[in-house]
Design a protein around this motif. Structure first.
Motif, PDB file in Angstrom:
ATOM      1  N   VAL A 481      -5.959  -0.425  -4.844  1.00 53.30           N
ATOM      2  CA  VAL A 481      -6.989  -0.311  -3.803  1.00 53.30           C
ATOM      3  C   VAL A 481      -8.063   0.667  -4.241  1.00 53.30           C
ATOM      4  O   VAL A 481      -9.244   0.480  -3.953  1.00 53.30           O
ATOM      5  CB  VAL A 481      -6.345   0.124  -2.457  1.00 53.30           C
ATOM      6  N   TYR A 482      -7.671   1.707  -4.959  1.00 52.58           N
ATOM      7  CA  TYR A 482      -8.657   2.677  -5.446  1.00 52.58           C
ATOM      8  C   TYR A 482      -9.695   1.986  -6.324  1.00 52.58           C
ATOM      9  O   TYR A 482     -10.869   2.311  -6.299  1.00 52.58           O
ATOM     10  CB  TYR A 482      -7.944   3.776  -6.245  1.00 52.58           C
ATOM     11  N   SER A 483      -9.230   1.009  -7.119  1.00 57.82           N
ATOM     12  CA  SER A 483     -10.148   0.260  -7.979  1.00 57.82           C
ATOM     13  C   SER A 483     -11.088  -0.604  -7.140  1.00 57.82           C
ATOM     14  O   SER A 483     -12.117  -1.078  -7.622  1.00 57.82           O
ATOM     15  CB  SER A 483      -9.370  -0.638  -8.941  1.00 57.82           C
ATOM     16  N   SER A 487     -14.488  -2.213  -1.418  1.00 58.38           N
ATOM     17  CA  SER A 487     -13.951  -3.270  -0.551  1.00 58.38           C
ATOM     18  C   SER A 487     -13.209  -2.658   0.634  1.00 58.38           C
ATOM     19  O   SER A 487     -13.309  -3.136   1.759  1.00 58.38           O
ATOM     20  CB  SER A 487     -12.976  -4.162  -1.329  1.00 58.38           C
ATOM     21  N   ALA A 488     -12.464  -1.564   0.383  1.00 60.06           N
ATOM     22  CA  ALA A 488     -11.715  -0.895   1.447  1.00 60.06           C
ATOM     23  C   ALA A 488     -12.673  -0.325   2.485  1.00 60.06           C
ATOM     24  O   ALA A 488     -12.444  -0.435   3.697  1.00 60.06           O
ATOM     25  CB  ALA A 488     -10.852   0.219   0.859  1.00 60.06           C
ATOM     26  N   PHE A 492     -13.063  -1.410   6.389  1.00 62.34           N
ATOM     27  CA  PHE A 492     -12.939  -0.351   7.396  1.00 62.34           C
ATOM     28  C   PHE A 492     -14.118  -0.393   8.373  1.00 62.34           C
ATOM     29  O   PHE A 492     -13.936  -0.364   9.598  1.00 62.34           O
ATOM     30  CB  PHE A 492     -12.862   0.999   6.665  1.00 62.34           C
ATOM     31  N   GLU A 493     -15.330  -0.460   7.834  1.00 55.68           N
ATOM     32  CA  GLU A 493     -16.538  -0.484   8.683  1.00 55.68           C
ATOM     33  C   GLU A 493     -16.526  -1.724   9.571  1.00 55.68           C
ATOM     34  O   GLU A 493     -16.881  -1.666  10.759  1.00 55.68           O
ATOM     35  CB  GLU A 493     -17.805  -0.472   7.815  1.00 55.68           C
ATOM     36  N   ALA A 577      -2.770  -7.108   0.431  1.00 59.37           N
ATOM     37  CA  ALA A 577      -2.321  -8.476   0.722  1.00 59.37           C
ATOM     38  C   ALA A 577      -3.373  -9.476   0.239  1.00 59.37           C
ATOM     39  O   ALA A 577      -3.046 -10.524  -0.333  1.00 59.37           O
ATOM     40  CB  ALA A 577      -2.091  -8.640   2.221  1.00 59.37           C
ATOM     41  N   ASP A 578      -4.664  -9.138   0.461  1.00 59.85           N
ATOM     42  CA  ASP A 578      -5.752 -10.021   0.015  1.00 59.85           C
ATOM     43  C   ASP A 578      -5.865 -10.050  -1.510  1.00 59.85           C
ATOM     44  O   ASP A 578      -6.292 -11.042  -2.092  1.00 59.85           O
ATOM     45  CB  ASP A 578      -7.089  -9.560   0.615  1.00 59.85           C
ATOM     46  N   LEU A 579      -5.461  -8.919  -2.147  1.00 56.51           N
ATOM     47  CA  LEU A 579      -5.585  -8.821  -3.606  1.00 56.51           C
ATOM     48  C   LEU A 579      -4.312  -9.249  -4.335  1.00 56.51           C
ATOM     49  O   LEU A 579      -4.244  -9.184  -5.546  1.00 56.51           O
ATOM     50  CB  LEU A 579      -5.877  -7.360  -4.004  1.00 56.51           C
TER      51      LEU A 579
END
Length: 631
Positions: A481-483, A487-488, A492-493, A577-579
């Motif tokens: 997720v850090y990579s 996208s995160a 979130f927004e 989950a999406d990745l």
């Protein structure tokens, strides 16, 4: 400072602490500060308290024990408050032997060792200073020199209590050496030391046929008896038993209930009246705390014997169970490994946690509370929140079984298995799967495990592995997720826009078409379901997030997804989950292309730099998670 400078500094400190004077000087010293005349029990309690006490949720935590004792806060609080504190206040419990009773490798010996080392250090401080009659074999309290008739008045003047009488040796020296002039009797400061046999003693049972009571109470010195002519002459007696030498401090009675009865009867008078019988002398006064330890089987056998009722009534039994918290169990293993010569072997993150989950499950008892399985109970005991259960449920479970934690796998077994695997495999790094495999392989060799227990324990190993699988996925998830941090943030927004519209009964604007539309319920639920937010709880969760946003806004701060632990977890899980397909391909491809290789290296680098992995276990983790996702 080099080695010899440190030794020189230590010697200078000993010289600085040295004090000598007459009994008259000692009385002047007590007029300024009466604390040196405290009892052994008070000294132990003050020593524990001097390290600091914290009060958390109405419970006391004693920092003195924190360095070595893990997960036994409730047992330690009971021990300090119900025994040491009460005994320090001269309540009747000080006339009892303290018996620590619990399973093997549960921390009983460690508690006693801590008390002994703590007393040694405390006697080197001003608050813990101990003074004794010079040359006394029992390091006697100088106030014993005061005649009984004069004591009440002097006690009031000095603000002290005087208990006990001069030992036979000091009685003779007072008459012969000092001509009964107590003012001139020499007094010195003594430093408690187990090694020097000053104020700290240890008695260990051996073969009942060969062990002599002299080990406890001293013995006649046959080399001088012809010189002094009588067995009742103190000069012909060695006051070197453990009860003599432990005066003013603490005596450890190892495996007490394995002792021959004649040794135990000697303690009756000591505990009740503060004196014991030795040789052909009157009763000898002693001020010491006797702490013993034993296991549950021997204790049950002891109380079943009616002959032991008198001794039993003079004991305070403190249960010392196994730790029941996973996070604290990890600390025990880390401490034991840190004490070994295997520190060069890297222990992968969560390896000790997997072992701790297994160990704690073997010690827990099934709760009668509906819907509460062992893994939920384990989480609640470790301070984690479990949906549908409250603090009151935890307290209720803790009081369900008085003997919970008195059985199960001991820390030594786990460390033995880890050590065996490290030596045999000549490993450079050990992960959770290696640890669980080592524990499983050793179950057949464990002498006290029944066939039924073995089946249960194998099931616990399986559960511990499933728990590790979740942790492993989460670890890789965070690194991936850090990579995809942008996208995160976008996800979130998007979630915030939708919950704001939902809570305010408004619509949101589509950024592409600029049209107004209803909040995206599917998107919100797909995130919330990642952390188990039910349909009934979704409104409360969304309103909580909005309240948090407003609070940050009032302080002029921007609310980030990392500011709310549960929301961050939900976003990361949703994104992962999406990745998932990307992760599967990236971690399992035998010949990754350039972009995949770049991604693997980025994730691996993050695991090593920020999550305490080494190149070996980081690579194994990625492969393992890839295999989990491909199942």
């Amino acid at each position: 400072m080099d080695i010899f400078e440190r030794i020189s500094s230590y010697r200078a400190e000993n010289d600085r602490l040295a004090w000598s004077g007459t009994f008259k000087d000692y009385i002047e010293l007590l007029k300024k500060d009466p604390s040196p005349a405290k009892t052994a029990h008070s000294r132990v309690y003050d020593m524990i308290k001097s390290h600091g006490v914290e009060e958390i949720n109405g419970r006391k935590r004693y920092k003195f024990f924190e360095r070595e004792i893990f997960g036994l806060d409730r047992a330690v609080e009971k021990l300090v408050e119900e025994y040491f504190h009460s005994a320090a206040r001269r309540l009747d419990v000080r006339k009892r032997i303290l018996l620590l009773m619990g399973p093997v490798s549960g921390g009983k010996s460690t508690i006693v060792t801590l008390l002994k080392r703590g007393l040694e250090q405390y006697s080197r401080t001003e608050e813990g200073a101990v003074y004794a009659i010079e040359g006394c074999p029992m390091h006697e309290e100088p106030l014993h020199l005061i005649p009984l008739e004069l004591r009440p008045e002097i006690e009031r003047e000095l603000g002290v209590r005087i208990e006990g009488n001069l030992c036979p040796s000091c009685q003779m020296r007072l008459k012969n050496e000092y001509r009964s002039d107590i003012e001139q009797v020499k007094v010195v400061r003594v430093l408690l030391s187990e090694e020097e046999r000053v104020g700290i003693g240890t008695f260990s049972p051996s073969d009942p046929k060969s062990q002599d009571i002299a080990d406890l109470t001293g013995s006649i010195d046959f080399s001088t008896i012809t010189e002094y002519g009588s067995e009742s002459d103190p000069r012909a007696y060695r006051f070197d038993g453990e009860l003599n030498k432990a005066n003013r401090g603490l005596m450890e009675f190892q495996e007490m209930l394995k002792c021959d009865e004649k040794f135990l009867w000697n303690l009756l008078s000591l505990t009740q009246e503060g004196n014991f019988k030795a040789g052909r002398f009157a009763l000898i006064s002693a001020d010491e705390l006797i702490v013993a330890h034993t296991n549950e089987t021997e204790y049950k056998s002891f109380i079943a014997n009616k002959k032991n009722e008198a001794l039993q009534s003079r004991m305070i039994v403190m249960p010392v169970p196994y730790n029941l918290r996973v996070s604290e169990e990890e600390k025990i293993y880390a401490k034991l490994i840190g004490q070994s010569d295997m520190k060069h072997v890297h222990i992968a993150p969560h390896a000790l946690r997997a072992a701790a989950i297994f160990s704690i499950m073997t010690r827990l008892k099934e709760s009668k509370k509906q819907g509460m399985d062992l893994i939920k109970k384990l989480r609640m005991y470790d301070g984690e929140e479990v949906e549908g259960y409250k603090e009151a449920d935890l307290k209720e479970m803790q009081s369900e079984y008085l003997d919970e934690g008195m059985s199960g796998i001991d820390p030594r077994y786990v460390i033995n298995r880890i050590s065996s695997a490290l030596i045999k495999g000549d490993l450079k790094c050990m992960n959770a799967l290696d640890v669980l495999r080592a524990i499983k392989d050793g179950l057949d060799q464990h002498p006290s495990i029944t066939k039924e227990e073995r089946e249960r324990y194998l099931n616990f190993i399986s559960i511990a592995r499933k728990e590790y699988d979740v942790l492993a996925k989460s670890e890789v998830q965070k690194a991936f997720v850090y990579s995809f941090e942008e996208s995160a943030k976008t996800l979130f927004e998007n979630y915030l826009d939708n919950i704001e519209a939902f809570c305010n009964w408004t619509k949101i604007r589509d950024p592409l078409t600029d049209e107004e539309m209803e909040p995206d319920e599917r998107l919100m639920r797909s995130i919330e379901e990642q952390i188990g937010i039910s349909e009934n709880a979704k409104k409360a969760f969304r309103e909580e997030i909005l309240i948090r946003i407003s609070a940050y806004s009032r302080k002029g701060k921007k609310f980030e997804y990392s500011n709310h632990d549960r929301l961050r977890e939900a976003i990361e899980k949703k994104l992962f989950a999406d990745l998932k397909d990307i992760v599967k391909i990236t971690t399992s491809s035998k010949t990754p292309d350039e972009s995949q290789l770049k991604r693997i290296n980025e994730v691996s680098r993050r695991l090593i730099e920020e999550h305490d992995y080494c190149p070996i276990c980081a690579n194994e983790l990625l492969k393992y998670v890839g295999s989990l996702l491909n199942r």
